[in-house]
Write a protein that holds these residues in place. Structure first.
Motif, PDB file in Angstrom:
ATOM      1  N   LYS A   1      42.945  44.881  86.358  1.00 32.73           N
ATOM      2  CA  LYS A   1      42.537  44.573  84.986  1.00 32.73           C
ATOM      3  C   LYS A   1      43.248  45.474  83.985  1.00 32.73           C
ATOM      4  O   LYS A   1      43.685  45.016  82.930  1.00 32.73           O
ATOM      5  CB  LYS A   1      41.022  44.727  84.840  1.00 32.73           C
ATOM      6  N   LEU A   2      43.353  46.759  84.326  1.00 35.29           N
ATOM      7  CA  LEU A   2      44.036  47.708  83.443  1.00 35.29           C
ATOM      8  C   LEU A   2      45.504  47.337  83.288  1.00 35.29           C
ATOM      9  O   LEU A   2      46.031  47.339  82.165  1.00 35.29           O
ATOM     10  CB  LEU A   2      43.889  49.132  83.984  1.00 35.29           C
ATOM     11  N   LEU A   3      46.167  47.004  84.385  1.00 30.03           N
ATOM     12  CA  LEU A   3      47.578  46.620  84.311  1.00 30.03           C
ATOM     13  C   LEU A   3      47.778  45.329  83.525  1.00 30.03           C
ATOM     14  O   LEU A   3      48.704  45.237  82.709  1.00 30.03           O
ATOM     15  CB  LEU A   3      48.158  46.490  85.718  1.00 30.03           C
ATOM     16  N   LEU A   4      46.929  44.338  83.761  1.00 29.56           N
ATOM     17  CA  LEU A   4      47.036  43.078  83.019  1.00 29.56           C
ATOM     18  C   LEU A   4      46.827  43.308  81.525  1.00 29.56           C
ATOM     19  O   LEU A   4      47.562  42.771  80.686  1.00 29.56           O
ATOM     20  CB  LEU A   4      46.031  42.060  83.554  1.00 29.56           C
ATOM     21  N   GLU A   5      45.852  44.126  81.208  1.00 29.63           N
ATOM     22  CA  GLU A   5      45.561  44.431  79.807  1.00 29.63           C
ATOM     23  C   GLU A   5      46.748  45.159  79.146  1.00 29.63           C
ATOM     24  O   GLU A   5      47.098  44.892  77.999  1.00 29.63           O
ATOM     25  CB  GLU A   5      44.301  45.281  79.746  1.00 29.63           C
ATOM     26  N   GLN A   6      47.366  46.084  79.887  1.00 29.72           N
ATOM     27  CA  GLN A   6      48.509  46.817  79.336  1.00 29.72           C
ATOM     28  C   GLN A   6      49.712  45.904  79.127  1.00 29.72           C
ATOM     29  O   GLN A   6      50.402  46.005  78.109  1.00 29.72           O
ATOM     30  CB  GLN A   6      48.881  47.991  80.252  1.00 29.72           C
ATOM     31  N   VAL A   7      49.971  45.017  80.088  1.00 29.70           N
ATOM     32  CA  VAL A   7      51.088  44.077  79.946  1.00 29.70           C
ATOM     33  C   VAL A   7      50.866  43.180  78.729  1.00 29.70           C
ATOM     34  O   VAL A   7      51.785  42.959  77.929  1.00 29.70           O
ATOM     35  CB  VAL A   7      51.265  43.241  81.230  1.00 29.70           C
ATOM     36  N   ALA A   8      49.648  42.678  78.570  1.00 29.39           N
ATOM     37  CA  ALA A   8      49.347  41.823  77.413  1.00 29.39           C
ATOM     38  C   ALA A   8      49.470  42.602  76.102  1.00 29.39           C
ATOM     39  O   ALA A   8      50.034  42.091  75.124  1.00 29.39           O
ATOM     40  CB  ALA A   8      47.943  41.242  77.550  1.00 29.39           C
ATOM     41  N   THR A   9      48.975  43.830  76.079  1.00 33.30           N
ATOM     42  CA  THR A   9      49.042  44.636  74.859  1.00 33.30           C
ATOM     43  C   THR A   9      50.481  44.923  74.469  1.00 33.30           C
ATOM     44  O   THR A   9      50.868  44.768  73.307  1.00 33.30           O
ATOM     45  CB  THR A   9      48.275  45.963  75.053  1.00 33.30           C
ATOM     46  N   ILE A  10      51.284  45.343  75.426  1.00 28.46           N
ATOM     47  CA  ILE A  10      52.695  45.659  75.132  1.00 28.46           C
ATOM     48  C   ILE A  10      53.438  44.398  74.713  1.00 28.46           C
ATOM     49  O   ILE A  10      54.212  44.417  73.752  1.00 28.46           O
ATOM     50  CB  ILE A  10      53.349  46.331  76.347  1.00 28.46           C
ATOM     51  N   GLY A  11      53.190  43.289  75.407  1.00 28.50           N
ATOM     52  CA  GLY A  11      53.856  42.035  75.054  1.00 28.50           C
ATOM     53  C   GLY A  11      53.521  41.553  73.651  1.00 28.50           C
ATOM     54  O   GLY A  11      54.416  41.207  72.869  1.00 28.50           O
ATOM     55  N   PHE A  12      52.237  41.548  73.314  1.00 29.44           N
ATOM     56  CA  PHE A  12      51.839  41.080  71.985  1.00 29.44           C
ATOM     57  C   PHE A  12      52.264  42.053  70.892  1.00 29.44           C
ATOM     58  O   PHE A  12      52.624  41.633  69.784  1.00 29.44           O
ATOM     59  CB  PHE A  12      50.334  40.827  71.923  1.00 29.44           C
ATOM     60  N   ALA A  13      52.229  43.353  71.178  1.00 25.89           N
ATOM     61  CA  ALA A  13      52.668  44.329  70.176  1.00 25.89           C
ATOM     62  C   ALA A  13      54.168  44.195  69.908  1.00 25.89           C
ATOM     63  O   ALA A  13      54.607  44.266  68.753  1.00 25.89           O
ATOM     64  CB  ALA A  13      52.328  45.743  70.632  1.00 25.89           C
ATOM     65  N   LEU A  14      54.954  43.997  70.962  1.00 21.00           N
ATOM     66  CA  LEU A  14      56.396  43.790  70.772  1.00 21.00           C
ATOM     67  C   LEU A  14      56.668  42.514  69.991  1.00 21.00           C
ATOM     68  O   LEU A  14      57.528  42.493  69.094  1.00 21.00           O
ATOM     69  CB  LEU A  14      57.105  43.730  72.114  1.00 21.00           C
ATOM     70  N   THR A  15      55.947  41.447  70.327  1.00 24.32           N
ATOM     71  CA  THR A  15      56.115  40.182  69.609  1.00 24.32           C
ATOM     72  C   THR A  15      55.777  40.349  68.132  1.00 24.32           C
ATOM     73  O   THR A  15      56.505  39.854  67.261  1.00 24.32           O
ATOM     74  CB  THR A  15      55.211  39.099  70.230  1.00 24.32           C
ATOM     75  N   TRP A  16      54.694  41.071  67.857  1.00 29.51           N
ATOM     76  CA  TRP A  16      54.296  41.291  66.471  1.00 29.51           C
ATOM     77  C   TRP A  16      55.345  42.112  65.727  1.00 29.51           C
ATOM     78  O   TRP A  16      55.675  41.798  64.578  1.00 29.51           O
ATOM     79  CB  TRP A  16      52.942  41.997  66.430  1.00 29.51           C
ATOM     80  N   GLU A  17      55.845  43.152  66.351  1.00 31.83           N
ATOM     81  CA  GLU A  17      56.861  43.993  65.707  1.00 31.83           C
ATOM     82  C   GLU A  17      58.131  43.202  65.415  1.00 31.83           C
ATOM     83  O   GLU A  17      58.706  43.303  64.325  1.00 31.83           O
ATOM     84  CB  GLU A  17      57.198  45.209  66.586  1.00 31.83           C
ATOM     85  N   ILE A  18      58.587  42.415  66.376  1.00 30.15           N
ATOM     86  CA  ILE A  18      59.805  41.624  66.181  1.00 30.15           C
ATOM     87  C   ILE A  18      59.586  40.569  65.103  1.00 30.15           C
ATOM     88  O   ILE A  18      60.462  40.324  64.260  1.00 30.15           O
ATOM     89  CB  ILE A  18      60.245  40.985  67.518  1.00 30.15           C
ATOM     90  N   LYS A  19      58.413  39.945  65.101  1.00 28.69           N
ATOM     91  CA  LYS A  19      58.123  38.898  64.112  1.00 28.69           C
ATOM     92  C   LYS A  19      58.066  39.468  62.695  1.00 28.69           C
ATOM     93  O   LYS A  19      58.587  38.857  61.756  1.00 28.69           O
ATOM     94  CB  LYS A  19      56.784  38.238  64.454  1.00 28.69           C
ATOM     95  N   ASN A  20      57.460  40.626  62.518  1.00 31.97           N
ATOM     96  CA  ASN A  20      57.300  41.181  61.177  1.00 31.97           C
ATOM     97  C   ASN A  20      58.511  41.958  60.677  1.00 31.97           C
ATOM     98  O   ASN A  20      58.756  42.012  59.476  1.00 31.97           O
ATOM     99  CB  ASN A  20      56.066  42.077  61.126  1.00 31.97           C
ATOM    100  N   ARG A  21      59.269  42.574  61.554  1.00 35.73           N
ATOM    101  CA  ARG A  21      60.416  43.368  61.115  1.00 35.73           C
ATOM    102  C   ARG A  21      61.704  42.559  61.041  1.00 35.73           C
ATOM    103  O   ARG A  21      62.636  42.953  60.337  1.00 35.73           O
ATOM    104  CB  ARG A  21      60.600  44.569  62.042  1.00 35.73           C
ATOM    105  N   LYS A  22      61.805  41.487  61.798  1.00 35.85           N
ATOM    106  CA  LYS A  22      62.951  40.573  61.842  1.00 35.85           C
ATOM    107  C   LYS A  22      64.269  41.321  61.991  1.00 35.85           C
ATOM    108  O   LYS A  22      64.516  41.933  63.022  1.00 35.85           O
ATOM    109  CB  LYS A  22      62.934  39.655  60.634  1.00 35.85           C
ATOM    110  N   GLU A  23      65.128  41.289  60.988  1.00 36.14           N
ATOM    111  CA  GLU A  23      66.447  41.918  61.122  1.00 36.14           C
ATOM    112  C   GLU A  23      66.404  43.436  60.963  1.00 36.14           C
ATOM    113  O   GLU A  23      67.346  44.129  61.309  1.00 36.14           O
ATOM    114  CB  GLU A  23      67.457  41.323  60.138  1.00 36.14           C
ATOM    115  N   ARG A  24      65.299  43.979  60.460  1.00 37.90           N
ATOM    116  CA  ARG A  24      65.176  45.441  60.317  1.00 37.90           C
ATOM    117  C   ARG A  24      64.815  46.126  61.626  1.00 37.90           C
ATOM    118  O   ARG A  24      64.761  47.358  61.689  1.00 37.90           O
ATOM    119  CB  ARG A  24      64.085  45.787  59.301  1.00 37.90           C
ATOM    120  N   ILE A  25      64.583  45.362  62.687  1.00 40.46           N
ATOM    121  CA  ILE A  25      64.126  45.954  63.942  1.00 40.46           C
ATOM    122  C   ILE A  25      65.151  46.925  64.515  1.00 40.46           C
ATOM    123  O   ILE A  25      64.800  47.914  65.141  1.00 40.46           O
ATOM    124  CB  ILE A  25      63.762  44.852  64.971  1.00 40.46           C
ATOM    125  N   LYS A  26      66.449  46.683  64.266  1.00 45.85           N
ATOM    126  CA  LYS A  26      67.489  47.586  64.778  1.00 45.85           C
ATOM    127  C   LYS A  26      67.490  48.915  64.048  1.00 45.85           C
ATOM    128  O   LYS A  26      67.800  49.945  64.644  1.00 45.85           O
ATOM    129  CB  LYS A  26      68.858  46.926  64.684  1.00 45.85           C
TER     130      LYS A  26
END
Length: 122
Positions: A42-67
């Motif tokens: 459960k802990l591993l699944l939760e961490q994978v989901a958290t990291i995945g959604f956080a990365l998706t959110w960061e990429i979606k909101n920062r767009k070309e500024r991510i670099k």
């Protein structure tokens, strides 16, 4: 006791993790594994989901500024992951085992449930 021996008798991932941690954290980890054998999964699944959604959110909101802002985005993802792990750790049910205390007050406090869903002792 049987659940404790099942965890420590065979070479498993939980056993390797518990033996590599300091004693206090290892006892807490084993207590959580005894109360809920699926805790690690459960802990591993939760961490994978958290990291995945956080990365998706960061990429979606920062767009070309991510670099240019990759360090800030990484810090946000790691912070979200650490906070999620702390919440999962503190809310997980735990079976305590260990020393019995000399004084009645210590024994009474030790017998209180660690979690609201855990039954208290007689």
């Amino acid at each position: 006791m049987v659940k404790f021996l099942v965890i420590n008798a065979r070479p498993t991932t939980a056993r390797a993790i518990s033996r590599s941690l300091p004693d206090v954290i290892s006892r807490a980890f084993i207590g959580r594994m005894i109360a809920d054998p699926g805790f690690l999964h459960k802990l591993l699944l939760e961490q994978v989901a958290t990291i995945g959604f956080a990365l998706t959110w960061e990429i979606k909101n920062r767009k070309e500024r991510i670099k240019q802002e990759w360090d800030l985005a990484l810090l946000n993802v790691l912070t979200a992951s650490a906070c999620n792990a702390i919440v999962m750790w503190t809310l997980a049910p735990c079976r305590s085992y260990g020393n019995t205390f000399r004084f009645d007050l210590q024994n009474t406090l030790q017998k209180l449930p660690n979690n609201i869903f855990e039954k208290s002792y007689r």
